[in-house]
Design an enzyme around this catalytic site. Structure first.
Site, PDB file in Angstrom:
ATOM      1  N   GLY A  54      -3.967   4.602  16.517  1.00 51.28           N
ATOM      2  CA  GLY A  54      -3.750   3.443  17.393  1.00 51.28           C
ATOM      3  C   GLY A  54      -4.914   2.368  17.067  1.00 51.28           C
ATOM      4  O   GLY A  54      -5.426   2.779  16.005  1.00 51.28           O
ATOM      5  N   HIS A 111       4.683   4.388  13.312  1.00 48.26           N
ATOM      6  CA  HIS A 111       3.625   4.804  12.531  1.00 48.26           C
ATOM      7  C   HIS A 111       2.186   4.329  13.016  1.00 48.26           C
ATOM      8  O   HIS A 111       1.324   4.858  12.527  1.00 48.26           O
ATOM      9  CB  HIS A 111       3.840   4.209  11.163  1.00 48.26           C
ATOM     10  CG  HIS A 111       3.130   2.846  11.228  1.00 48.26           C
ATOM     11  ND1 HIS A 111       3.609   1.508  11.971  1.00 48.26           N
ATOM     12  CD2 HIS A 111       2.143   2.240  10.366  1.00 48.26           C
ATOM     13  CE1 HIS A 111       3.003   0.576  11.624  1.00 48.26           C
ATOM     14  NE2 HIS A 111       2.159   0.930  10.697  1.00 48.26           N
ATOM     15  N   GLY A 112       2.426   3.493  14.367  1.00 51.92           N
ATOM     16  CA  GLY A 112       0.857   3.241  14.767  1.00 51.92           C
ATOM     17  C   GLY A 112       1.124   2.407  15.874  1.00 51.92           C
ATOM     18  O   GLY A 112       2.289   2.232  16.588  1.00 51.92           O
ATOM     19  N   PHE A 150      -9.359   3.611   8.135  1.00 59.11           N
ATOM     20  CA  PHE A 150     -10.625   4.198   8.792  1.00 59.11           C
ATOM     21  C   PHE A 150     -10.884   5.449   8.633  1.00 59.11           C
ATOM     22  O   PHE A 150      -9.832   6.231   8.242  1.00 59.11           O
ATOM     23  CB  PHE A 150     -10.431   3.653  10.389  1.00 59.11           C
ATOM     24  CG  PHE A 150      -9.410   4.564  10.841  1.00 59.11           C
ATOM     25  CD1 PHE A 150      -9.405   5.853  11.309  1.00 59.11           C
ATOM     26  CD2 PHE A 150      -8.216   3.709  11.261  1.00 59.11           C
ATOM     27  CE1 PHE A 150      -8.232   6.594  12.077  1.00 59.11           C
ATOM     28  CE2 PHE A 150      -6.983   4.339  11.858  1.00 59.11           C
ATOM     29  CZ  PHE A 150      -7.139   5.603  12.285  1.00 59.11           C
ATOM     30  N   GLU A 187     -12.281   8.568  11.484  1.00 56.56           N
ATOM     31  CA  GLU A 187     -12.521   8.403  13.139  1.00 56.56           C
ATOM     32  C   GLU A 187     -12.742   9.901  13.329  1.00 56.56           C
ATOM     33  O   GLU A 187     -12.271  10.691  13.064  1.00 56.56           O
ATOM     34  CB  GLU A 187     -11.216   7.959  13.656  1.00 56.56           C
ATOM     35  CG  GLU A 187     -11.419   7.409  15.165  1.00 56.56           C
ATOM     36  CD  GLU A 187     -10.260   6.627  15.444  1.00 56.56           C
ATOM     37  OE1 GLU A 187     -10.088   5.592  15.271  1.00 56.56           O
ATOM     38  OE2 GLU A 187      -9.456   7.329  16.238  1.00 56.56           O
ATOM     39  N   ASP A 202       0.843  -1.094   0.016  1.00 59.76           N
ATOM     40  CA  ASP A 202       0.129   0.101  -0.188  1.00 59.76           C
ATOM     41  C   ASP A 202       0.983   1.196   0.161  1.00 59.76           C
ATOM     42  O   ASP A 202       1.024   1.697   1.014  1.00 59.76           O
ATOM     43  CB  ASP A 202      -0.991  -0.226   1.079  1.00 59.76           C
ATOM     44  CG  ASP A 202      -2.034   0.934   1.019  1.00 59.76           C
ATOM     45  OD1 ASP A 202      -2.123   1.819   0.052  1.00 59.76           O
ATOM     46  OD2 ASP A 202      -2.426   1.460   1.958  1.00 59.76           O
TER      47      ASP A 202
END
Length: 484
Positions: A382, A407-408, A208, A210, A98
Site C-alpha cells: 500500500g 498489485h497495490g 521501497f 519497509e 520496469d
DNA sequence: ATGTTC
C-alpha cells in the site's frame, strides 16, 4: 459524472463491463466498487483497457483491476491473455518499463516491542546497506559481462551461489526466481552495461524497503501456513530490474514499432506496438524480458541478503536467531506463457500482467509445495502511511482473471500533482505522527509518494476479496520506510 | 519505472 461515448454495465457487485463496439474484439471488464470505477474512467485507464480490447488474438476480455491507472499504452492494473493460435501477440507496453517490478515479504520472530525502540537505527541501517535513488549502483561488485549473462539466465539461484541468501528463499519465490527461455544473446550492449553495476540496488519512485507490524490476521489457518503471526514484525522489499529492464523495454519498443507495421497489425494507440507470438520479434522480446525478470529476482535476492546483514548488525543475532524467513516474492510486471481453461479446453496463452499479480489458488502445481494446500501468497504493497496486505489466491482467479489480482494501492494523483499538494508541508513529521519513521534519497520522492497520492488500499483488496479472486490473510502496517 | 530528453 462526465459524459461517456460508451455504455458500461454492472454485471456483478464488483464487475463492470463494456461490450465490444467499433473494432473491439472482446469486452472490457473492470473490477471495482463505484468509487474506484469513477477514478479508473476519469484518468483514462478505462479507455486504455478498451484500446487493449482491439488487439489481435486477445481472449475473452480486456481486464482492469481496481487499482488501475493510466500507463504507457496498457493501463497499470491491466491483465490480458493472447492466443498464439489465433494471431495473439506480445506487447512490451503490456508488461511495462520496469520488467518484473515486484515485492518480497520476509517474516520474523521479532515483535513490535523488539523493534519500535530501535526503529530509527533500523531505518538508517537499511538505508546504508542498500543503495537508493535514481542511478544507484555499487551495492556489490560490478559484475563482469559473463557474470551478468549467467545471472540473466539463472536469476535468484545464481546470486545464492554467490553467497547472497539461502536456497529456501528461492523456493519461496514465484517461478523459483528464474523464468525459462532467458537468452542474453538478444540483449543490447547498452542493456548489459546498465545492468552490470546495479545488482542489489533499490532504485527510486515507488520502490521501497519497509518494516511492518502484522496488525490483523483475517485467516488464521492460511497465515499460519505462510508463517505470519499477529503482532510480529515483517519486512518488505519492493523494486524491479533497474536500468537493465528499462533498457530492454526501450530497445524492444523500437523493434515492435517496426514489427507492428511489418505484420500489418492495426492498433488504436502506437504505444500498443506488438508482434505475433511465434514470430522472431516476439520470441526475442520474450527471451529478453525473461532476462529482465531474472535480473529483478536476483536483485531482490541480493537486497534481502543486505537487509538481513543489517538486521544482524542491529540486533547482534544471526538470521536463524531472528527467525527471518522469506514468505514469498511476487512479480507484478510480466508476460508469461501459461495453461488456462478456455470454454472447457486447456489452452496455452500469453498472459500479460502489468501492475497485476499472479494469484494461483490451492492445488496449482506452480504454488510452492509447502503452500499448495492453501494457495499462492499474494503481496500487495500500500502507500507508506497506511497498510499493505498479504492475500491468498482463490478459485475465482482461475475462472475469471487468468489467475491474477491487483498489485497495490494504485496512484490517484500524478507525481506533479502530489508535489504541488505537498508544498510547504513537513511530510517526515506527518509520517512520524502516524508512527512511521522514514528515510529517503530523492529530492521529491517523499512528496510524490505521500499517502494521499494513492487510492485506498483497503477498498482495492476488498473488491478482489468480495469478487472471490483473492482472500485477505493479513494486514501489515508500516513503522519504518526507506524510499529511493 | 528510467544515467527522469540518445
Amino acid at each position: 459524472m462526465s459524459r461517456r461515448d460508451y455504455e458500461i454495465r454492472q454485471i456483478s457487485p464488483f464487475i463492470w463491463q463494456v461490450e465490444p463496439f467499433g473494432e473491439m474484439s472482446v469486452p472490457v471488464r473492470i473490477y471495482a466498487d463505484s468509487r474506484l470505477l469513477e477514478g479508473i474512467e476519469q484518468d483514462g485507464a478505462g479507455q486504455q483497457a478498451m484500446n487493449v480490447a482491439h488487439m489481435p488474438g486477445i481472449v475473452r476480455a480486456s481486464l482492469a483491476m481496481p487499482d488501475a491507472h493510466w500507463g504507457y499504452g496498457f493501463p497499470i492494473g491491466g491483465v490480458a491473455a493472447f492466443d498464439p493460435e489465433r494471431g495473439g501477440v506480445v506487447s512490451p507496453g503490456g508488461i511495462g518499463f520496469d520488467i518484473n517490478c515486484g515485492v518480497r515479504l520476509v517474516a520474523s520472530d521479532l515483535v513490535e516491542d523488539d523493534v519500535k525502540p530501535r526503529i530509527d537505527k533500523i531505518v538508517r541501517t537499511l538505508y546504508q546497506q542498500v543503495p537508493c535513488g535514481v542511478g544507484s549502483s555499487k551495492a556489490i561488485r560490478k559484475l563482469s559481462d559473463k557474470e551478468l549473462r549467467n545471472l540473466s539466465r539463472r536469476g535468484a539461484a545464481w546470486t545464492v551461489e554467490q553467497g547472497f541468501g539461502r536456497p529456501e528463499d528461492v523456493e519461496h519465490t514465484e517461478e523459483e526466481g528464474a523464468l525459462d527461455g532467458a537468452d542474453p544473446s538478444v540483449l543490447s550492449a547498452r542493456a548489459i552495461e546498465r545492468g552490470q553495476p546495479q545488482v542489489g540496488t533499490l532504485g527510486s519512485g515507488n520502490h521501497f524497503m519497509e518494516v511492518d507490524v502484522v496488525r490483523e490476521v483475517y485467516d488464521e489457518e492460511v497465515a499460519e501456513a505462510f508463517g505470519v503471526a499477529r503482532g510480529s514484525v515483517a519486512f518488505q522489499i519492493h523494486c524491479g530490474s533497474r536500468g537493465f529492464g528499462h533498457q530492454i523495454c526501450s530497445d524492444f519498443l523500437k523493434t515492435m514499432q517496426k514489427a507492428t507495421s511489418k505484420y500489418g497489425i492495426s492498433v488504436p494507440d502506437k504505444q500498443l506496438a506488438c508482434a505475433p507470438l511465434g514470430r522472431p520479434e516476439a520470441e526475442q522480446y520474450l527471451a529478453a524480458m525473461a532476462c529482465g525478470a531474472n535480473y529483478a529476482w536476483a536483485n531482490r535476492q541480493v537486497i534481502l541478503a543486505l537487509v538481513v546483514e543489517g538486521l544482524e548488525q542491529v540486533f547482534g543475532k544471526d538470521r536463524d536467531a531472528l527467525g527471518i524467513r522469506q514468505v514469498y516474492d511476487v512479480c507484478h510486471n510480466i508476460a508469461k506463457m501459461e495453461e488456462h481453461d478456455v470454454d472447457g479446453q486447456s489452452r496455452r496463452l500469453c498472459v500479460h500482467r502489468k501492475g497485476a499479480t499472479r494469484a494461483f489458488p490451492a492445488g496449482h502445481p506452480a504454488v510452492p509445495e509447502d503452500y499448495r494446500e492453501v494457495g499462492q501468497p499474494v503481496l500487495i504493497p500500500g502507500d507508506m502511511g497506511t497498510a499493505s496486505y498479504l492475500l491468498v489466491g482463490a478459485d475465482g482467479a482461475m475462472d475469471e482473471t487468468w489467475g491474477s489480482t491487483c498489485h497495490g494501492a494504485g496512484r490517484v494523483m500524478s507525481r506533479k500533482g502530489a508535489k504541488k499538494k505537498a508544498g510547504g508541508r513537513n511530510l517526515k513529521k506527518e509520517l512520524a505522527d502516524r508512527g512511521v519513521t522514514v528515510a529517503w534519497e530523492g529530492r521529491s520522492t517523499l512528496a510524490e509518494e505521500m499517502p494521499e497520492a494513492y487510492k485506498d488500499v483497503d477498498a482495492v483488496v476488498s473488491v478482489m476479496h468480495e469478487a472471490g479472486i483473492t482472500r485477505k490473510v493479513a494486514r501489515l502496517e508500516p513503522i519504518g520506510v526507506v524510499k529511493g
